[in-house]
Design a protein around this motif. Structure first.
Motif, PDB file in Angstrom:
ATOM      1  N   GLY A 246       0.752  -1.173   0.083  1.00  0.00           N
ATOM      2  CA  GLY A 246      -0.014  -0.021   0.043  1.00  0.00           C
ATOM      3  C   GLY A 246       0.916   1.298  -0.129  1.00  0.00           C
ATOM      4  O   GLY A 246       0.611   2.188  -0.825  1.00  0.00           O
ATOM      5  N   ALA A 247       1.910   1.317   0.822  1.00  0.00           N
ATOM      6  CA  ALA A 247       2.795   2.732   0.943  1.00  0.00           C
ATOM      7  C   ALA A 247       3.483   2.575  -0.209  1.00  0.00           C
ATOM      8  O   ALA A 247       3.842   3.754  -0.876  1.00  0.00           O
ATOM      9  CB  ALA A 247       3.655   2.316   2.025  1.00  0.00           C
ATOM     10  N   ASP A 248       3.925   1.461  -0.928  1.00  0.00           N
ATOM     11  CA  ASP A 248       4.628   1.365  -2.263  1.00  0.00           C
ATOM     12  C   ASP A 248       4.089   2.162  -3.412  1.00  0.00           C
ATOM     13  O   ASP A 248       4.218   3.205  -4.073  1.00  0.00           O
ATOM     14  CB  ASP A 248       5.257   0.061  -2.550  1.00  0.00           C
ATOM     15  CG  ASP A 248       6.019  -0.267  -3.876  1.00  0.00           C
ATOM     16  OD1 ASP A 248       5.967   0.942  -4.684  1.00  0.00           O
ATOM     17  OD2 ASP A 248       6.118  -1.213  -4.290  1.00  0.00           O
ATOM     18  N   LEU A 249       2.748   1.582  -3.432  1.00  0.00           N
ATOM     19  CA  LEU A 249       1.770   2.244  -4.675  1.00  0.00           C
ATOM     20  C   LEU A 249       1.226   3.613  -4.135  1.00  0.00           C
ATOM     21  O   LEU A 249       0.949   4.438  -5.222  1.00  0.00           O
ATOM     22  CB  LEU A 249       0.725   1.065  -5.042  1.00  0.00           C
ATOM     23  CG  LEU A 249       1.229   0.091  -5.789  1.00  0.00           C
ATOM     24  CD1 LEU A 249       0.234  -1.111  -5.737  1.00  0.00           C
ATOM     25  CD2 LEU A 249       1.792   0.537  -7.268  1.00  0.00           C
ATOM     26  N   TYR A 250       1.305   3.787  -3.162  1.00  0.00           N
ATOM     27  CA  TYR A 250       0.586   5.220  -2.813  1.00  0.00           C
ATOM     28  C   TYR A 250       1.973   6.290  -3.250  1.00  0.00           C
ATOM     29  O   TYR A 250       1.368   7.155  -3.701  1.00  0.00           O
ATOM     30  CB  TYR A 250       0.486   5.284  -0.969  1.00  0.00           C
ATOM     31  CG  TYR A 250       0.420   6.765  -0.403  1.00  0.00           C
ATOM     32  CD1 TYR A 250      -0.864   7.123  -0.400  1.00  0.00           C
ATOM     33  CD2 TYR A 250       1.364   7.639  -0.496  1.00  0.00           C
ATOM     34  CE1 TYR A 250      -1.113   8.468   0.042  1.00  0.00           C
ATOM     35  CE2 TYR A 250       0.967   9.125  -0.066  1.00  0.00           C
ATOM     36  CZ  TYR A 250      -0.274   9.344   0.336  1.00  0.00           C
ATOM     37  OH  TYR A 250      -0.559  10.546   0.615  1.00  0.00           O
ATOM     38  N   GLU A 251       3.045   5.777  -3.153  1.00  0.00           N
ATOM     39  CA  GLU A 251       4.247   6.662  -3.360  1.00  0.00           C
ATOM     40  C   GLU A 251       4.169   6.703  -4.909  1.00  0.00           C
ATOM     41  O   GLU A 251       4.277   7.905  -5.466  1.00  0.00           O
ATOM     42  CB  GLU A 251       5.507   5.970  -3.152  1.00  0.00           C
ATOM     43  CG  GLU A 251       6.734   6.823  -3.486  1.00  0.00           C
ATOM     44  CD  GLU A 251       7.948   5.815  -3.607  1.00  0.00           C
ATOM     45  OE1 GLU A 251       8.987   6.296  -3.585  1.00  0.00           O
ATOM     46  OE2 GLU A 251       7.626   4.592  -3.881  1.00  0.00           O
ATOM     47  N   SER A 252       3.889   5.676  -6.044  1.00  0.00           N
ATOM     48  CA  SER A 252       3.911   5.704  -7.170  1.00  0.00           C
ATOM     49  C   SER A 252       2.666   6.615  -7.530  1.00  0.00           C
ATOM     50  O   SER A 252       2.956   7.417  -8.698  1.00  0.00           O
ATOM     51  CB  SER A 252       3.803   4.348  -7.893  1.00  0.00           C
ATOM     52  OG  SER A 252       4.893   3.677  -7.719  1.00  0.00           O
ATOM     53  N   TYR A 253       1.603   6.484  -6.957  1.00  0.00           N
ATOM     54  CA  TYR A 253       0.414   7.205  -7.434  1.00  0.00           C
ATOM     55  C   TYR A 253       0.615   8.839  -7.007  1.00  0.00           C
ATOM     56  O   TYR A 253       0.421   9.491  -8.158  1.00  0.00           O
ATOM     57  CB  TYR A 253      -0.858   6.632  -6.633  1.00  0.00           C
ATOM     58  CG  TYR A 253      -2.065   7.384  -6.850  1.00  0.00           C
ATOM     59  CD1 TYR A 253      -2.917   6.941  -7.912  1.00  0.00           C
ATOM     60  CD2 TYR A 253      -3.010   8.235  -6.079  1.00  0.00           C
ATOM     61  CE1 TYR A 253      -4.170   7.495  -8.246  1.00  0.00           C
ATOM     62  CE2 TYR A 253      -3.945   8.691  -5.978  1.00  0.00           C
ATOM     63  CZ  TYR A 253      -4.571   8.260  -7.186  1.00  0.00           C
ATOM     64  OH  TYR A 253      -6.174   8.623  -7.665  1.00  0.00           O
ATOM     65  N   VAL A 254       1.125   9.398  -5.977  1.00  0.00           N
ATOM     66  CA  VAL A 254       1.337  10.457  -5.762  1.00  0.00           C
ATOM     67  C   VAL A 254       2.512  10.962  -6.508  1.00  0.00           C
ATOM     68  O   VAL A 254       2.200  12.053  -7.266  1.00  0.00           O
ATOM     69  CB  VAL A 254       1.519  10.708  -4.175  1.00  0.00           C
ATOM     70  CG1 VAL A 254       1.983  12.121  -3.964  1.00  0.00           C
ATOM     71  CG2 VAL A 254       0.406  10.421  -3.447  1.00  0.00           C
ATOM     72  N   GLY A 255       3.236  10.457  -6.653  1.00  0.00           N
ATOM     73  CA  GLY A 255       4.528  10.738  -7.488  1.00  0.00           C
ATOM     74  C   GLY A 255       4.229  10.977  -8.963  1.00  0.00           C
ATOM     75  O   GLY A 255       4.572  12.079  -9.617  1.00  0.00           O
ATOM     76  N   SER A 256       3.566  10.221  -9.380  1.00  0.00           N
ATOM     77  CA  SER A 256       2.921  10.260 -11.065  1.00  0.00           C
ATOM     78  C   SER A 256       2.245  11.554 -11.230  1.00  0.00           C
ATOM     79  O   SER A 256       2.381  12.310 -12.238  1.00  0.00           O
ATOM     80  CB  SER A 256       2.387   9.166 -11.520  1.00  0.00           C
ATOM     81  OG  SER A 256       1.035   8.854 -10.965  1.00  0.00           O
ATOM     82  N   ILE A 257       1.436  11.946 -10.335  1.00  0.00           N
ATOM     83  CA  ILE A 257       0.383  12.996 -10.437  1.00  0.00           C
ATOM     84  C   ILE A 257       1.419  14.430 -10.207  1.00  0.00           C
ATOM     85  O   ILE A 257       1.084  15.137 -11.006  1.00  0.00           O
ATOM     86  CB  ILE A 257      -0.736  13.085  -9.342  1.00  0.00           C
ATOM     87  CG1 ILE A 257      -1.569  11.690  -9.721  1.00  0.00           C
ATOM     88  CG2 ILE A 257      -1.511  14.108  -9.254  1.00  0.00           C
ATOM     89  CD1 ILE A 257      -2.605  11.489  -8.663  1.00  0.00           C
TER      90      ILE A 257
END
Length: 710
Positions: A246-257
């Motif tokens: 969850g923390a991993d993909l939270y980071e990708s999600y926020v980072g991409s935006i």
């Protein structure tokens, strides 16, 4: 404000839907008293681990906060960055914590639901995974929305804003907003690193220790209640594959935006360009909510049927995004920029194709894993060789897919020219939108991934509680499906990490140009700082993987010694007349994970600062490029090899090559034991490494430009 208001609305919808799903899961009955007791032991272990982890994380964040405050007072950062760093880390950790709480509450409920039907078990497990998915996107978009609207309000006052010559007030305003927002991703990245590395070390130390003594030495089944490490193993599934993922993909999600928003400004699209990724993420939440209602199956479903049940939901969500993206781009950026729509489609398609290739190489439905299972007939050595070969071979297609996606996204978006040209930045904005497109349906994509540990725990509870052959058959089917979705989820996470890392590298270049518009990049491969940076970046993922693999090995040795001791000293344990000391193994894993994750975390944060101070901006660009390329390939290899070893073992356990207890099975267990830290510790942690390197570089860009040696 207009369409931008859809971002906080989407966030609220995601969190509300997650709350409704959590309520639905918690209303389901837990089952027998024994099932409740086992589930409670897993819950206590997970809570104890996270409590100790968060104490260490708070200390780390306090130190970095002070460092960032000092840099802010010195004028290298805005005063908002230290606080945005804290909120990024807080929401990342909170999303993992909530997801884990629901997952540990859903394990017994899934097993109990499986007593009724396969579909009932699937729905409870999937609903708990969906809580994780929608909490991640909801909190991520909440954090982004808060900072966007707050910074927009703050910089609406001309006294708070420096307008450069030839720049309009609006251009200066949106540049200040995105420049500040770009840096708060470091908090999310740091939290993700601790969650992934610490959780990965915990889960695989317990898993390896339990398998080596339980299945190989003593010869008892997986999840046997006599095994002292079995509760620690179940705890590990949650802290590693739920909270960590969850923390991993939270980071990708926020980072991409936020990186795409920064690239929109560099490309000259201003506020309307920044609005597009935020609104697309919001539409993705609605699409994901719709997709969840299409996940169901029938009794007696095959693995292909079960997989299709989950895939149907994600494909429908993707189709909705594909349709909605067209009017969003057409009316948001104008018909002359409709090429960005095809960039979004490119990212969506790349995510699907990476999932399919990962499934092909790791599912026992297909030839590669079946072939790998046959290598176990000649012993552990050929099993290890076969798995490594499969993992290496499986890297080719994902690299080709990501390469084509980047090229298509850049070209259809009008990309051309050299660094700093408007058309060049426009192409990079297209690459950023492709990453946002891939991650837009993260709510349901993560749900299919987080479902896996819940199903795995449910199988363990069914075994330990003696629920009978029919229930165990259903939970085994759900567990096997979870192995495949976990493997494809890791493939998706790695692919999205690669695209996000590329956009973050571009954002680093854009941030340097904001700090010094006259800076001239010299990124020729024969420029010594660039070449050295490439080598350093290329070796960092290998160093990181080596440290985390070694950490699992040391922690697993401690578990092996403890489990052997208990079998030897607790009289009546093997006969089932005495209870093992589960808490001792949980405590060993917790202490080991906290201790072992320190060095990898320090290396990830310090490396870009050291390289930047020595080699300057050009050296940093080389390092980020080298780390992204080698990290992406190494992560794919490790994740797929580990997934294939795991499913090859399960394929043999289903009756192939002599079934459970055969020599082939013992060899496959050894392969799975090697693959465990590959797929659940080192491989996934590399995703975070390549993104964190970029985030740290962006935050410290001003310092690096002021004090570098070369």
């Amino acid at each position: 404000m207009g369409l931008t208001l859809l971002a906080p609305i989407g966030s609220a919808l995601a969190l509300l839907f997650a709350a409704l799903l959590a309520r639905k899961v918690l209303k389901a009955p837990e089952g027998t008293d024994l099932m409740k007791k086992i589930s409670l032991a897993v819950r206590k272990g997970a809570n104890a681990y996270l409590k100790r982890q968060y104490i260490g994380v708070i200390l780390f964040f306090a130190v970095i906060f002070v460092v960032l405050m000092v840099l802010a007072f010195m004028g290298y950062l805005t005063m908002f960055v230290p606080f945005a760093f804290i909120t990024g880390g807080f929401f990342s950790g909170l999303s993992g914590f909530i997801g884990m709480k629901i997952a540990t509450a859903a394990n017994a409920r899934t097993a109990n639901a499986a007593r009724g039907s396969l579909n009932s078990g699937l729905r409870i497990a999937f609903s708990s995974g969906a809580v994780m998915g929608f909490v991640v996107v909801g909190l991520g978009l909440l954090d982004i929305s808060f900072w966007y609207f707050f910074l927009k309000f703050w910089y609406s006052d001309p006294a708070h804003l420096a307008v450069a010559a030839g720049q309009t007030f609006q251009e200066a305003q949106i540049q200040a907003i995105t420049s500040a927002m770009l840096t708060f991703g470091m908090g999310a990245s740091s939290m993700a690193l601790f969650a992934r590395v610490g959780g990965g070390i915990f889960t695989k130390a317990a898993d390896v220790g339990a398998d080596l003594v339980g299945k190989v030495e003593v010869g008892i089944p997986e999840d046997d209640p006599r095994n002292p490490a079995v509760i620690a193993d179940n705890v590990g599934d949650n802290v590693g594959d739920v909270a960590g993922m969850g923390a991993d993909l939270y980071e990708s999600y926020v980072g991409s935006i936020i990186s795409t928003a920064a690239l929109a400004v560099a490309a000259g699209f201003g506020f309307k360009g920044v609005t597009i990724p935020m609104v697309m993420a919001s539409i993705g939440i609605i699409a994901s909510i719709i997709g969840t209602f299409f996940v169901s199956t029938k009794e007696g479903a095959t693995q292909k049927n079960l997989l299709f049940a989950l895939r149907r939901g994600t494909w429908i969500s993707g189709a909705i995004i594909a349709v909605a993206a067209f009017p969003l781009i057409y009316f948001g950026l104008g018909k002359e920029n409709i090429g960005f729509f095809f960039a979004v489609l490119s990212g969506l398609l790349a995510g699907i194709l990476i999932g399919i290739t990962t499934e092909y190489y790791t599912s026992d439905t297909y030839r590669p894993t079946k072939k790998l299972s046959s290598t176990s007939l000649t012993g552990p050595a050929t099993t290890i060789i076969g798995g490594l070969s499969l993992g290496m071979l499986s890297t080719v297609l994902p690299v080709v897919i990501v390469g084509i996606s980047v090229l298509v996204s850049y070209t259809v978006s009008g990309g051309s020219g050299s660094i700093g040209d408007p058309s060049f930045n426009q192409g990079l904005y297209g690459v950023g939108l492709s990453a946002v497109g891939m991650l837009s349906t993260l709510g349901i994509t993560l749900a299919t991934d987080a479902y896996g540990p819940v199903a795995d725990n449910a199988g363990g509870i069914a075994e330990m509680a003696g629920l009978g052959e029919e229930v165990r058959k259903r939970t085994d089917a759900l567990d096997s499906l979870g192995n495949t979705t976990a493997a494809t989820g890791k493939g998706f996470a790695i692919g999205s990490a690669a695209l996000t890392a590329l956009t973050l590298i571009a954002s680093f270049i854009a941030e340097v140009q904001v700090i010094d518009p006259d800076f001239k990049f010299e990124l020729s491969i024969i420029n010594p700082p660039v070449l050295i940076g490439l080598f350093v970046g290329g070796v960092l993922p290998f160093l990181f993987a080596a440290l985390t693999m070694d950490a699992v090995g040391r922690a697993a040795q401690s578990i092996v010694v403890e489990v052997r001791r208990q079998f030897k000293e607790i009289k009546g344990l093997m006969e089932g007349k005495a209870d093992p000391d589960y808490a001792a193994c949980v405590d060993i894993c917790t202490k080991s994970a906290q201790k072992e994750m320190i060095l990898p975390a320090i290396i990830a944060v310090v490396s870009p600062i050291v390289v930047g101070l020595l080699l300057g901006v050009n050296g940093i660009c080389g390092m980020l490029a080298g780390a992204t390329v080698s990290g992406f390939i190494l992560a794919v290899m490790m994740a797929n090899a580990g997934g294939a070893w795991d499913n090859a073992k399960k394929y043999i356990e289903s009756g192939a090559h002599g079934g459970k207890g055969s020599d082939a099975h013992k060899a496959a267990v050894v392969g799975d034991t090697v693959g465990d830290p590959f797929k659940d510790t080192s491989g996934p942690s590399i995703n975070i490494l390549i993104k964190l390197l970029s985030m740290v570089s962006i935050v410290f860009a001003g310092v690096i430009m002021a004090f570098h040696l070369f």
